[in-house]
Scaffold this active site. Structure first.
Site, PDB file in Angstrom:
ATOM      1  N   ARG A 168       7.480   4.098   0.944  1.00 28.67           N
ATOM      2  CA  ARG A 168       7.921   3.117   1.938  1.00 28.67           C
ATOM      3  C   ARG A 168       7.426   1.732   1.578  1.00 28.67           C
ATOM      4  O   ARG A 168       6.236   1.532   1.339  1.00 28.67           O
ATOM      5  CB  ARG A 168       7.409   3.510   3.325  1.00 28.67           C
ATOM      6  CG  ARG A 168       7.958   4.878   3.688  1.00 28.67           C
ATOM      7  CD  ARG A 168       7.822   5.167   5.140  1.00 28.67           C
ATOM      8  NE  ARG A 168       8.433   6.467   5.401  1.00 28.67           N
ATOM      9  CZ  ARG A 168       8.548   7.014   6.589  1.00 28.67           C
ATOM     10  NH1 ARG A 168       8.096   6.376   7.639  1.00 28.67           N
ATOM     11  NH2 ARG A 168       9.123   8.183   6.733  1.00 28.67           N
ATOM     12  N   GLU A 224       6.320  -0.697   2.975  1.00 31.76           N
ATOM     13  CA  GLU A 224       5.612  -1.338   4.088  1.00 31.76           C
ATOM     14  C   GLU A 224       5.044  -2.644   3.556  1.00 31.76           C
ATOM     15  O   GLU A 224       4.305  -2.640   2.582  1.00 31.76           O
ATOM     16  CB  GLU A 224       4.444  -0.468   4.573  1.00 31.76           C
ATOM     17  CG  GLU A 224       4.740   1.012   4.747  1.00 31.76           C
ATOM     18  CD  GLU A 224       5.288   1.332   6.114  1.00 31.76           C
ATOM     19  OE1 GLU A 224       5.507   0.376   6.898  1.00 31.76           O
ATOM     20  OE2 GLU A 224       5.519   2.520   6.397  1.00 31.76           O
ATOM     21  N   ARG A 240      -3.696   2.207   8.039  1.00 29.55           N
ATOM     22  CA  ARG A 240      -3.034   3.503   8.209  1.00 29.55           C
ATOM     23  C   ARG A 240      -1.703   3.623   7.476  1.00 29.55           C
ATOM     24  O   ARG A 240      -0.988   4.610   7.643  1.00 29.55           O
ATOM     25  CB  ARG A 240      -2.854   3.790   9.706  1.00 29.55           C
ATOM     26  CG  ARG A 240      -1.951   2.804  10.400  1.00 29.55           C
ATOM     27  CD  ARG A 240      -1.949   3.035  11.907  1.00 29.55           C
ATOM     28  NE  ARG A 240      -0.765   2.431  12.492  1.00 29.55           N
ATOM     29  CZ  ARG A 240      -0.584   1.126  12.624  1.00 29.55           C
ATOM     30  NH1 ARG A 240      -1.511   0.261  12.200  1.00 29.55           N
ATOM     31  NH2 ARG A 240       0.527   0.663  13.148  1.00 29.55           N
ATOM     32  N   HIS A 241      -1.350   2.599   6.696  1.00 29.56           N
ATOM     33  CA  HIS A 241      -0.105   2.659   5.919  1.00 29.56           C
ATOM     34  C   HIS A 241      -0.391   2.578   4.425  1.00 29.56           C
ATOM     35  O   HIS A 241      -1.232   1.796   3.994  1.00 29.56           O
ATOM     36  CB  HIS A 241       0.824   1.488   6.271  1.00 29.56           C
ATOM     37  CG  HIS A 241       1.431   1.601   7.629  1.00 29.56           C
ATOM     38  ND1 HIS A 241       0.938   0.923   8.707  1.00 29.56           N
ATOM     39  CD2 HIS A 241       2.489   2.317   8.073  1.00 29.56           C
ATOM     40  CE1 HIS A 241       1.676   1.218   9.775  1.00 29.56           C
ATOM     41  NE2 HIS A 241       2.621   2.068   9.415  1.00 29.56           N
ATOM     42  N   GLU A 285      -0.653   7.466  15.198  1.00 29.19           N
ATOM     43  CA  GLU A 285       0.477   8.393  15.119  1.00 29.19           C
ATOM     44  C   GLU A 285       0.294   9.308  13.917  1.00 29.19           C
ATOM     45  O   GLU A 285       0.137   8.854  12.798  1.00 29.19           O
ATOM     46  CB  GLU A 285       1.787   7.607  14.981  1.00 29.19           C
ATOM     47  CG  GLU A 285       2.986   8.530  14.865  1.00 29.19           C
ATOM     48  CD  GLU A 285       4.264   7.800  14.462  1.00 29.19           C
ATOM     49  OE1 GLU A 285       4.542   6.709  14.993  1.00 29.19           O
ATOM     50  OE2 GLU A 285       4.984   8.347  13.605  1.00 29.19           O
ATOM     51  N   SER A 307       6.017  12.495  13.729  1.00 31.41           N
ATOM     52  CA  SER A 307       7.198  12.261  14.554  1.00 31.41           C
ATOM     53  C   SER A 307       8.163  13.409  14.316  1.00 31.41           C
ATOM     54  O   SER A 307       8.311  13.882  13.193  1.00 31.41           O
ATOM     55  CB  SER A 307       7.918  10.968  14.154  1.00 31.41           C
ATOM     56  OG  SER A 307       7.210   9.854  14.601  1.00 31.41           O
ATOM     57  N   ARG A 324      -2.740  10.674   6.868  1.00 29.48           N
ATOM     58  CA  ARG A 324      -3.222  10.358   8.228  1.00 29.48           C
ATOM     59  C   ARG A 324      -3.928  11.549   8.836  1.00 29.48           C
ATOM     60  O   ARG A 324      -4.931  11.412   9.543  1.00 29.48           O
ATOM     61  CB  ARG A 324      -2.034   9.956   9.110  1.00 29.48           C
ATOM     62  CG  ARG A 324      -1.496   8.616   8.723  1.00 29.48           C
ATOM     63  CD  ARG A 324      -0.997   7.867   9.925  1.00 29.48           C
ATOM     64  NE  ARG A 324      -0.327   6.669   9.465  1.00 29.48           N
ATOM     65  CZ  ARG A 324       0.647   6.091  10.106  1.00 29.48           C
ATOM     66  NH1 ARG A 324       1.082   6.588  11.266  1.00 29.48           N
ATOM     67  NH2 ARG A 324       1.197   4.996   9.637  1.00 29.48           N
TER      68      ARG A 324
HETATM   69  P1  ATP Z   1       4.293   4.098  11.874  1.00 32.13           P
HETATM   70  O1  ATP Z   1       5.013   3.713  13.134  1.00 32.13           O
HETATM   71  O2  ATP Z   1       2.859   4.466  12.107  1.00 32.13           O
HETATM   72  O3  ATP Z   1       4.491   3.139  10.752  1.00 32.13           O
HETATM   73  P2  ATP Z   1       6.572   5.748  11.394  1.00 32.13           P
HETATM   74  O4  ATP Z   1       6.980   6.100  12.784  1.00 32.13           O
HETATM   75  O5  ATP Z   1       7.267   4.664  10.676  1.00 32.13           O
HETATM   76  O6  ATP Z   1       4.998   5.469  11.375  1.00 32.13           O
HETATM   77  P3  ATP Z   1       7.680   8.239  10.542  1.00 32.13           P
HETATM   78  O7  ATP Z   1       8.919   7.779   9.895  1.00 32.13           O
HETATM   79  O8  ATP Z   1       7.745   8.777  11.910  1.00 32.13           O
HETATM   80  O9  ATP Z   1       6.599   7.070  10.480  1.00 32.13           O
HETATM   81  O10 ATP Z   1       6.957   9.265   9.526  1.00 32.13           O
HETATM   82  C1  ATP Z   1       6.327  10.474   9.935  1.00 32.13           C
HETATM   83  C2  ATP Z   1       4.850  10.427   9.660  1.00 32.13           C
HETATM   84  O11 ATP Z   1       4.599  10.078   8.295  1.00 32.13           O
HETATM   85  C3  ATP Z   1       4.101   9.378  10.448  1.00 32.13           C
HETATM   86  O12 ATP Z   1       3.802   9.849  11.743  1.00 32.13           O
HETATM   87  C4  ATP Z   1       2.867   9.171   9.616  1.00 32.13           C
HETATM   88  O13 ATP Z   1       1.917  10.190   9.835  1.00 32.13           O
HETATM   89  C5  ATP Z   1       3.392   9.329   8.207  1.00 32.13           C
HETATM   90  N1  ATP Z   1       3.674   8.011   7.619  1.00 32.13           N
HETATM   91  C6  ATP Z   1       4.768   7.281   7.774  1.00 32.13           C
HETATM   92  N2  ATP Z   1       4.718   6.124   7.081  1.00 32.13           N
HETATM   93  C7  ATP Z   1       3.533   6.150   6.440  1.00 32.13           C
HETATM   94  C8  ATP Z   1       2.882   5.249   5.550  1.00 32.13           C
HETATM   95  N3  ATP Z   1       3.448   4.113   5.177  1.00 32.13           N
HETATM   96  N4  ATP Z   1       1.667   5.585   5.093  1.00 32.13           N
HETATM   97  C9  ATP Z   1       1.089   6.739   5.451  1.00 32.13           C
HETATM   98  N5  ATP Z   1       1.644   7.627   6.272  1.00 32.13           N
HETATM   99  C10 ATP Z   1       2.858   7.343   6.784  1.00 32.13           C
HETATM  100 MG    MG Z   2       7.181   7.891  13.703  1.00 29.55          MG
END
Ligand code: ATP
Ligand code: MG
Length: 438
Positions: A220, A222, A228-229, A361, A364, A412
């Site tokens: 991703r 980000e 946490r990312h 989080e 999901s 996480r």
């Molecule tokens: P956040 O809102 O915290 O950025 P998200 O809702 O975008 O997360 P989801 O698409 O729901 O993330 O991904 C499912 C799970 O994967 C998340 O709950 C998280 O535990 C993990 N996750 C998602 N993006 C990342 C990231 N960039 N780094 C680490 N873990 C991630």
């Molecule tokens: Mg999510």
């Protein structure tokens, strides 16, 4: 002698006991520390399982062995053949006196990082010299726990009748919209690194596998550096057929709970080394609706308008109020991706859930749309073009069962299992905006 020859390790450091008095052992590892006092040398040898003291008295060993001991430096890789001698005065009730020492490889000096943990280093230096950082017993403990976590997660899935799959990470189009994607050049075309196995695991439901899981990387883009990312993370993903959101939550609860139990039972030493307060959670996690979560946030002075995604401030306020692990359910449909099934009675809300640990989080998930027409409608209503979803959409035309699933961030999950504030601590070689090496 810098080769093993016919020497093989007979024991790890933690396996040697005073009861082995008189036995010959071969130990291998790194020189954690060395102290040479005229006619006596003490070597602390470190291996994966701990440290052990080798005592080298000049009178009791060959001249050659004593000379080798004198040449040894910190972090050299050595092999020691020696005798276990029970001795009540020694640290663990015994000492090992060598008959021969082999230096398998010298370590250069000075060391860029001290694995004996005596000299603290900041996280950037540690990550730059990660192979040395990983020699530190506490850091090794983290990754032993991570291995246990992955094993436990797999075990639960297998016990529950899931099939492990691998789906492609080089993909032709975006899963849920394009903002977080890494584009790559793929011969004459543009392609992307997979941000989630979502579409593939749903296609597995159309393939009749019923229950699948995958543990693999997600990528991703980000933009922001947070604790946490990461830009590359490991996701524990699952999808199950003839199931709804409640069934998916039950499986998630089992996976998470069992992992806590397995670590508690099998990684006692590592927990102790890390000095963390490891508590088993309740078997069932609390469940609150999005509406209730909003009420909590609002009651704490954090304004959230119905329909918005929860802000960081809201997550903090809700996390303070709730126990460690809890679900938030019944999310507004517009906060969720197009494949999320809306409530039959009130399409403004959907059958999605998040698993939270305090303000973080972890996962999901949702019940998914399994009807072709509804899916196309949802894609359009979110401003996307169904044509971009060709082969995925086709899977819904010829017999797609109702299904649900979730994605749990492995890194996480590690943060909460080992009480780490920064996700980078839980990953061998983290990838963030600033860091692409080592
Ligand atoms: P956040 O809102 O915290 O950025 P998200 O809702 O975008 O997360 P989801 O698409 O729901 O993330 O991904 C499912 C799970 O994967 C998340 O709950 C998280 O535990 C993990 N996750 C998602 N993006 C990342 C990231 N960039 N780094 C680490 N873990 C991630
Ligand atoms: Mg999510």
């Amino acid at each position: 002698m810098f080769l093993l020859g016919d020497w093989r390790r007979t024991n790890y450091s933690n396996e040697v006991k005073p009861e082995m008095d008189g036995e010959e052992v071969i130990l291998m590892g790194w020189v954690h520390s060395i102290r040479a006092l005229g006619k006596l040398a003490f070597i602390i040898l470190r291996d994966r399982e701990g440290t052990i003291q080798i005592v080298v008295p000049k009178q009791k060993v060959s001249e050659e062995t004593f000379a080798t001991a004198k040449k040894i430096g910190k972090e050299d890789v050595i092999a020691v053949k020696g005798k276990v001698v029970a001795n009540e005065k020694a640290p663990n009730g015994f000492e090992v006196i060598p008959t021969e020492i082999r230096i398998l490889n010298k370590a250069e000096t000075p060391l860029p990082l001290d694995p004996s943990e005596k000299v603290p280093a900041d996280i950037d230096t540690r990550l730059d010299k990660r192979f040395l950082d990983l020699r530190r017993p506490k850091i090794q403990a983290l990754f032993r726990i991570r291995s246990e976590m992955l094993k436990s997660v797999r075990n639960t899935f297998y016990e529950e009748g899931f099939i492990e799959v691998n789906t492609p990470k080089l993909v032709a189009s975006a899963t849920e919209g394009g903002t977080e994607l890494f584009p790559i050049s793929y011969f004459e075309k543009e392609a992307f690194l997979g941000q989630s196995p979502q579409l593939y695991k749903q296609m597995m439901m159309a393939s009749g596998f019923d229950k699948v899981f995958e543990i693999g990387p997600i990528f991703r883009a980000e933009e922001h550096n947070t604790r946490r990312h990461l830009n590359e993370a490991i996701s524990i993903d699952t999808e199950m057929s003839f199931s709804d959101d409640r069934d998916a939550m039950d499986v998630l609860e089992k996976v998470v709970y069992n992992t806590f139990v397995d670590i508690y039972e099998n990684r006692e030493k590592e927990i102790e080394l890390l000095g963390i307060d490891f508590k088993l959670p309740e078997k069932k996690f609390d469940r609150i609706t999005y509406d209730e979560a909003v009420d909590i946030a609002n009651s704490k002075g954090v304004e959230i308008e119905w329909g918005e995604d929860l802000s960081r401030a809201a997550e903090k306020a809700i996390g303070d109020e709730m126990g460690d692990l809890y679900f938030i359910t019944d999310w507004p449909s517009k906060t969720r991706p197009f494949y999320t099934l809306h409530d039959e009675k009130n399409p403004e809300i959907c059958k999605a859930f998040d698993l939270m640990y305090k303000e973080l989080e972890l996962s999901s998930g949702a019940q998914r749309v399994h009807k072709y027409d509804l899916l196309v409608e949802n894609i359009k209503s979110m401003g996307m073009n169904p044509e971009g979803f060709g082969t995925y959409l086709e899977a819904f035309k010829y017999g797609m069962p109702p299904h649900a699933g979730w994605g749990l961030g492995a890194d996480r999950f590690m943060m909460i299992l080992t009480c780490q504030e920064n996700i980078r601590e839980c990953v061998l070689f983290p990838r963030d905006r600033q860091r692409l090496t080592p």
